[in-house]
Design a protein around this motif. Structure first.
Motif, PDB file in Angstrom:
ATOM      1  N   PRO A 145      54.946  70.508  52.427  1.00  0.00           N
ATOM      2  CA  PRO A 145      55.392  71.717  53.126  1.00  0.00           C
ATOM      3  C   PRO A 145      55.844  72.765  52.097  1.00  0.00           C
ATOM      4  O   PRO A 145      56.433  72.417  51.059  1.00  0.00           O
ATOM      5  CB  PRO A 145      56.580  71.247  53.962  1.00  0.00           C
ATOM      6  CG  PRO A 145      56.435  69.762  54.052  1.00  0.00           C
ATOM      7  CD  PRO A 145      55.743  69.335  52.799  1.00  0.00           C
ATOM      8  N   TYR A 146      55.601  74.017  52.397  1.00  0.00           N
ATOM      9  CA  TYR A 146      56.001  75.113  51.506  1.00  0.00           C
ATOM     10  C   TYR A 146      57.489  75.026  51.183  1.00  0.00           C
ATOM     11  O   TYR A 146      57.895  75.208  50.033  1.00  0.00           O
ATOM     12  CB  TYR A 146      55.651  76.450  52.160  1.00  0.00           C
ATOM     13  CG  TYR A 146      56.063  77.672  51.386  1.00  0.00           C
ATOM     14  CD1 TYR A 146      55.584  77.901  50.088  1.00  0.00           C
ATOM     15  CD2 TYR A 146      56.916  78.613  51.938  1.00  0.00           C
ATOM     16  CE1 TYR A 146      55.962  79.027  49.380  1.00  0.00           C
ATOM     17  CE2 TYR A 146      57.292  79.744  51.236  1.00  0.00           C
ATOM     18  CZ  TYR A 146      56.816  79.951  49.955  1.00  0.00           C
ATOM     19  OH  TYR A 146      57.182  81.077  49.253  1.00  0.00           O
ATOM     20  N   SER A 147      58.313  74.698  52.183  1.00  0.00           N
ATOM     21  CA  SER A 147      59.764  74.625  51.985  1.00  0.00           C
ATOM     22  C   SER A 147      60.174  73.536  50.998  1.00  0.00           C
ATOM     23  O   SER A 147      61.254  73.613  50.402  1.00  0.00           O
ATOM     24  CB  SER A 147      60.474  74.406  53.325  1.00  0.00           C
ATOM     25  OG  SER A 147      60.048  73.179  53.903  1.00  0.00           O
ATOM     26  N   ASP A 148      59.332  72.524  50.806  1.00  0.00           N
ATOM     27  CA  ASP A 148      59.624  71.425  49.885  1.00  0.00           C
ATOM     28  C   ASP A 148      58.853  71.538  48.571  1.00  0.00           C
ATOM     29  O   ASP A 148      58.940  70.640  47.731  1.00  0.00           O
ATOM     30  CB  ASP A 148      59.278  70.080  50.525  1.00  0.00           C
ATOM     31  CG  ASP A 148      60.144  69.774  51.725  1.00  0.00           C
ATOM     32  OD1 ASP A 148      61.267  70.306  51.807  1.00  0.00           O
ATOM     33  OD2 ASP A 148      59.685  69.001  52.597  1.00  0.00           O
ATOM     34  N   ILE A 174      65.941  79.291  43.978  1.00  0.00           N
ATOM     35  CA  ILE A 174      66.875  78.193  44.236  1.00  0.00           C
ATOM     36  C   ILE A 174      66.767  77.121  43.153  1.00  0.00           C
ATOM     37  O   ILE A 174      67.753  76.499  42.776  1.00  0.00           O
ATOM     38  CB  ILE A 174      66.615  77.586  45.629  1.00  0.00           C
ATOM     39  CG1 ILE A 174      66.927  78.637  46.707  1.00  0.00           C
ATOM     40  CG2 ILE A 174      67.418  76.314  45.844  1.00  0.00           C
ATOM     41  CD1 ILE A 174      66.464  78.256  48.088  1.00  0.00           C
ATOM     42  N   SER A 175      65.554  76.907  42.670  1.00  0.00           N
ATOM     43  CA  SER A 175      65.337  75.925  41.608  1.00  0.00           C
ATOM     44  C   SER A 175      64.240  76.424  40.680  1.00  0.00           C
ATOM     45  O   SER A 175      63.548  77.402  40.981  1.00  0.00           O
ATOM     46  CB  SER A 175      64.996  74.548  42.190  1.00  0.00           C
ATOM     47  OG  SER A 175      63.815  74.616  42.947  1.00  0.00           O
TER      48      SER A 175
END
Length: 124
Positions: free
Chosen positions: A11-14, A23-24
Motif C-alpha cells: 500500500p502507498y501508505s506503507d 515522515i521517514s
C-alpha cells in the motif's frame, strides 16, 4: 487500499508515502529511487528536488504532465545498502505519451550523506 505507484505491491501508505511526507527517510538507494519514480507518477516535483544532491540539483523542475508513467523494472544495483555511502540503481521506467509508448533506461548514481540518500545523476 491504494497500491504504491513504485510497484512494490505494498500500500502507498506503507511504502513511499512516508518518504513523500517527510515522515521517514529511504533506507537504501533502491528505495529512494522507487520513491522518486512514485513522485514522478504523482507529479510531485518538490519531493524530487528535495532528494536531489545539491551538486547536480536543477534550480527548478517542470514535469511533463502529458506523460503517464505506468511501469518500473529494477534491472540491477550496486551497493546502496543501509551501511553504504554510494550506490547505483539501473532501471527501466515505462511511460505513455498520448498514443505512444516508451521507456527510459537509466543507471542512477546515489550518495548517502549524514544518513540521507540523495540522487546524484545518471551514469553511463
Amino acid at each position: 487500499m491504494r497500491r504504491c505507484p513504485c510497484l512494490t505491491g505494498l500500500p502507498y501508505s506503507d511504502c513511499c508515502e512516508p518518504f513523500h511526507l517527510g515522515i521517514s527517510l529511504a533506507p537504501t538507494a533502491e528505495r529512494l529511487m522507487r520513491s522518486r519514480y512514485a513522485a514522478y507518477t504523482l507529479g510531485t516535483p518538490d519531493y524530487l528536488l528535495s532528494t536531489w544532491h545539491e551538486s547536480t540539483r536543477p534550480a527548478e523542475l517542470l514535469l511533463d504532465t502529458t506523460l503517464h508513467w505506468y511501469g518500473l523494472d529494477i534491472i540491477d544495483h550496486t551497493r546502496g545498502g543501509i551501511f553504504d555511502t554510494t550506490g547505483t540503481v539501473e532501471f527501466r521506467a515505462h511511460y505513455r505519451h498520448g498514443a505512444d509508448l516508451g521507456s527510459q533506461h537509466e543507471n542512477s548514481e546515489f550518495r548517502r550523506e549524514n544518513g540521507v540518500w540523495m540522487y546524484v545523476d545518471a551514469t553511463g
